[in-house]
Design a protein around this motif. Sequence first.
Motif, PDB file in Angstrom:
ATOM      1  N   ALA A  11      10.723   5.794   6.142  1.00  0.00           N
ATOM      2  CA  ALA A  11      11.630   6.664   5.388  1.00  0.00           C
ATOM      3  C   ALA A  11      10.875   7.405   4.282  1.00  0.00           C
ATOM      4  O   ALA A  11      11.092   8.600   4.074  1.00  0.00           O
ATOM      5  N   LEU A  12       9.974   6.728   3.610  1.00  0.00           N
ATOM      6  CA  LEU A  12       9.174   7.362   2.559  1.00  0.00           C
ATOM      7  C   LEU A  12       8.280   8.450   3.148  1.00  0.00           C
ATOM      8  O   LEU A  12       8.202   9.556   2.618  1.00  0.00           O
ATOM      9  N   TYR A  13       7.657   8.146   4.264  1.00  0.00           N
ATOM     10  CA  TYR A  13       6.810   9.146   4.925  1.00  0.00           C
ATOM     11  C   TYR A  13       7.645  10.366   5.334  1.00  0.00           C
ATOM     12  O   TYR A  13       7.274  11.499   5.042  1.00  0.00           O
ATOM     13  N   ASN A  14       8.759  10.120   6.009  1.00  0.00           N
ATOM     14  CA  ASN A  14       9.586  11.230   6.508  1.00  0.00           C
ATOM     15  C   ASN A  14      10.190  12.063   5.372  1.00  0.00           C
ATOM     16  O   ASN A  14      10.322  13.276   5.505  1.00  0.00           O
ATOM     17  N   GLU A  15      10.521  11.431   4.268  1.00  0.00           N
ATOM     18  CA  GLU A  15      11.163  12.129   3.144  1.00  0.00           C
ATOM     19  C   GLU A  15      10.147  12.847   2.236  1.00  0.00           C
ATOM     20  O   GLU A  15      10.405  13.960   1.795  1.00  0.00           O
ATOM     21  N   ILE A  16       8.989  12.217   1.986  1.00  0.00           N
ATOM     22  CA  ILE A  16       8.074  12.729   0.963  1.00  0.00           C
ATOM     23  C   ILE A  16       6.768  13.300   1.541  1.00  0.00           C
ATOM     24  O   ILE A  16       6.296  14.337   1.090  1.00  0.00           O
ATOM     25  N   LEU A  17       6.176  12.630   2.520  1.00  0.00           N
ATOM     26  CA  LEU A  17       4.817  12.974   2.946  1.00  0.00           C
ATOM     27  C   LEU A  17       4.720  13.860   4.180  1.00  0.00           C
ATOM     28  O   LEU A  17       3.747  14.602   4.330  1.00  0.00           O
ATOM     29  N   LYS A  18       5.679  13.800   5.058  1.00  0.00           N
ATOM     30  CA  LYS A  18       5.611  14.529   6.327  1.00  0.00           C
ATOM     31  C   LYS A  18       5.432  16.023   6.076  1.00  0.00           C
ATOM     32  O   LYS A  18       6.164  16.630   5.294  1.00  0.00           O
ATOM     33  N   GLY A  19       4.420  16.585   6.731  1.00  0.00           N
ATOM     34  CA  GLY A  19       4.157  18.009   6.615  1.00  0.00           C
ATOM     35  C   GLY A  19       3.410  18.408   5.360  1.00  0.00           C
ATOM     36  O   GLY A  19       3.175  19.578   5.112  1.00  0.00           O
ATOM     37  N   LYS A  20       3.028  17.439   4.563  1.00  0.00           N
ATOM     38  CA  LYS A  20       2.331  17.717   3.307  1.00  0.00           C
ATOM     39  C   LYS A  20       0.875  18.076   3.559  1.00  0.00           C
ATOM     40  O   LYS A  20       0.233  17.587   4.422  1.00  0.00           O
ATOM     41  N   THR A  55      -6.190  16.120   6.962  1.00  0.00           N
ATOM     42  CA  THR A  55      -5.589  14.796   6.787  1.00  0.00           C
ATOM     43  C   THR A  55      -5.694  14.006   8.086  1.00  0.00           C
ATOM     44  O   THR A  55      -5.226  14.449   9.134  1.00  0.00           O
ATOM     45  N   LEU A  56      -6.297  12.819   7.987  1.00  0.00           N
ATOM     46  CA  LEU A  56      -6.419  11.930   9.145  1.00  0.00           C
ATOM     47  C   LEU A  56      -5.257  10.949   9.205  1.00  0.00           C
ATOM     48  O   LEU A  56      -4.880  10.497  10.285  1.00  0.00           O
ATOM     49  N   GLY A  57      -4.726  10.595   8.046  1.00  0.00           N
ATOM     50  CA  GLY A  57      -3.612   9.661   8.016  1.00  0.00           C
ATOM     51  C   GLY A  57      -3.309   9.177   6.614  1.00  0.00           C
ATOM     52  O   GLY A  57      -4.053   9.447   5.667  1.00  0.00           O
ATOM     53  N   TYR A  58      -2.195   8.478   6.513  1.00  0.00           N
ATOM     54  CA  TYR A  58      -1.720   7.932   5.250  1.00  0.00           C
ATOM     55  C   TYR A  58      -1.647   6.419   5.336  1.00  0.00           C
ATOM     56  O   TYR A  58      -1.473   5.851   6.417  1.00  0.00           O
ATOM     57  N   VAL A  71       1.705  -5.091   2.141  1.00  0.00           N
ATOM     58  CA  VAL A  71       1.285  -4.606   3.452  1.00  0.00           C
ATOM     59  C   VAL A  71       1.035  -3.106   3.353  1.00  0.00           C
ATOM     60  O   VAL A  71       1.794  -2.376   2.704  1.00  0.00           O
ATOM     61  N   LEU A  72      -0.036  -2.662   4.014  1.00  0.00           N
ATOM     62  CA  LEU A  72      -0.362  -1.245   4.088  1.00  0.00           C
ATOM     63  C   LEU A  72       0.067  -0.747   5.461  1.00  0.00           C
ATOM     64  O   LEU A  72      -0.403  -1.252   6.486  1.00  0.00           O
ATOM     65  N   TYR A  73       0.980   0.217   5.491  1.00  0.00           N
ATOM     66  CA  TYR A  73       1.474   0.808   6.729  1.00  0.00           C
ATOM     67  C   TYR A  73       0.688   2.091   6.964  1.00  0.00           C
ATOM     68  O   TYR A  73       0.744   3.010   6.146  1.00  0.00           O
ATOM     69  N   LEU A  74      -0.047   2.157   8.065  1.00  0.00           N
ATOM     70  CA  LEU A  74      -0.941   3.272   8.376  1.00  0.00           C
ATOM     71  C   LEU A  74      -0.233   4.259   9.281  1.00  0.00           C
ATOM     72  O   LEU A  74       0.128   3.923  10.417  1.00  0.00           O
ATOM     73  N   ILE A  75      -0.019   5.474   8.784  1.00  0.00           N
ATOM     74  CA  ILE A  75       0.769   6.477   9.510  1.00  0.00           C
ATOM     75  C   ILE A  75      -0.070   7.728   9.724  1.00  0.00           C
ATOM     76  O   ILE A  75      -0.681   8.241   8.792  1.00  0.00           O
ATOM     77  N   SER A  76      -0.063   8.223  10.954  1.00  0.00           N
ATOM     78  CA  SER A  76      -0.820   9.427  11.306  1.00  0.00           C
ATOM     79  C   SER A  76      -0.033  10.678  10.917  1.00  0.00           C
ATOM     80  O   SER A  76       1.190  10.616  10.750  1.00  0.00           O
ATOM     81  N   PRO A  77      -0.713  11.834  10.807  1.00  0.00           N
ATOM     82  CA  PRO A  77       0.006  13.089  10.526  1.00  0.00           C
ATOM     83  C   PRO A  77       0.979  13.469  11.640  1.00  0.00           C
ATOM     84  O   PRO A  77       1.843  14.319  11.449  1.00  0.00           O
ATOM     85  N   GLU A  78       0.850  12.840  12.796  1.00  0.00           N
ATOM     86  CA  GLU A  78       1.763  13.105  13.920  1.00  0.00           C
ATOM     87  C   GLU A  78       3.008  12.233  13.844  1.00  0.00           C
ATOM     88  O   GLU A  78       3.755  12.115  14.816  1.00  0.00           O
ATOM     89  N   SER A  79       3.218  11.577  12.686  1.00  0.00           N
ATOM     90  CA  SER A  79       4.406  10.734  12.456  1.00  0.00           C
ATOM     91  C   SER A  79       4.434   9.488  13.328  1.00  0.00           C
ATOM     92  O   SER A  79       5.496   9.061  13.780  1.00  0.00           O
ATOM     93  N   VAL A  80       3.279   8.896  13.551  1.00  0.00           N
ATOM     94  CA  VAL A  80       3.184   7.679  14.359  1.00  0.00           C
ATOM     95  C   VAL A  80       2.535   6.581  13.519  1.00  0.00           C
ATOM     96  O   VAL A  80       1.514   6.814  12.870  1.00  0.00           O
ATOM     97  N   LEU A  81       3.150   5.403  13.529  1.00  0.00           N
ATOM     98  CA  LEU A  81       2.573   4.255  12.842  1.00  0.00           C
ATOM     99  C   LEU A  81       1.355   3.796  13.634  1.00  0.00           C
ATOM    100  O   LEU A  81       1.468   3.389  14.789  1.00  0.00           O
ATOM    101  N   LYS A  82       0.201   3.898  13.008  1.00  0.00           N
ATOM    102  CA  LYS A  82      -1.055   3.503  13.654  1.00  0.00           C
ATOM    103  C   LYS A  82      -1.196   1.982  13.678  1.00  0.00           C
ATOM    104  O   LYS A  82      -1.775   1.422  14.596  1.00  0.00           O
TER     105      LYS A  82
END
Length: 175
Positions: free
Chosen positions: A166-175, A77-80, A95-106
Amino acid sequence: MKQLLLYLLIFFSLPLSAKMLISPVDAMQQNYGAKNKVSEENILLTGAQAKKIQEASQVKLGTKIFKVFKAEQNGKTLGYGILINRKIRSKNGVVLYLISPESVLKGIEVIAFNEPMEYVPSKKWMSQFENVDTKMPLSLSKDIPTITGATLSAKSFLDGSRVAFALYNEILKGK
């Protein structure tokens, strides 16, 4: 029948409500590389998940359905990209919010915008969203300055970032 209703709800609730500037897949490829695989998934939140995301973001959710894009290369995974559709003044913007697997908004990409184009924030203003940790709930004026003549756009983009975090941290993080 339930699945058909879900598809109809998704079809009529997402980016179709605003004029498309760039497709989310094109935005993902511009940010993560054109040769990488981009997949999309619709996420339907449970009541408990929606409540957690609302509490974490301090933003009232207008929907429990979100479209998420994932960029991958060789199974890694490169990012969401989390698509957030919000009312700006009287019309919607997406708006598309681009988030890295390291939990950083790109960064962020404006996908669609139905308000007058002068209310679209500048690339320079939007660059303030780069390299922000998803654990940091941003606030207007304190972390991100308002924009003269586009305060509602700025608030909408900022609220969208908090929902995406919040969506990333609750649902996607570590997936």
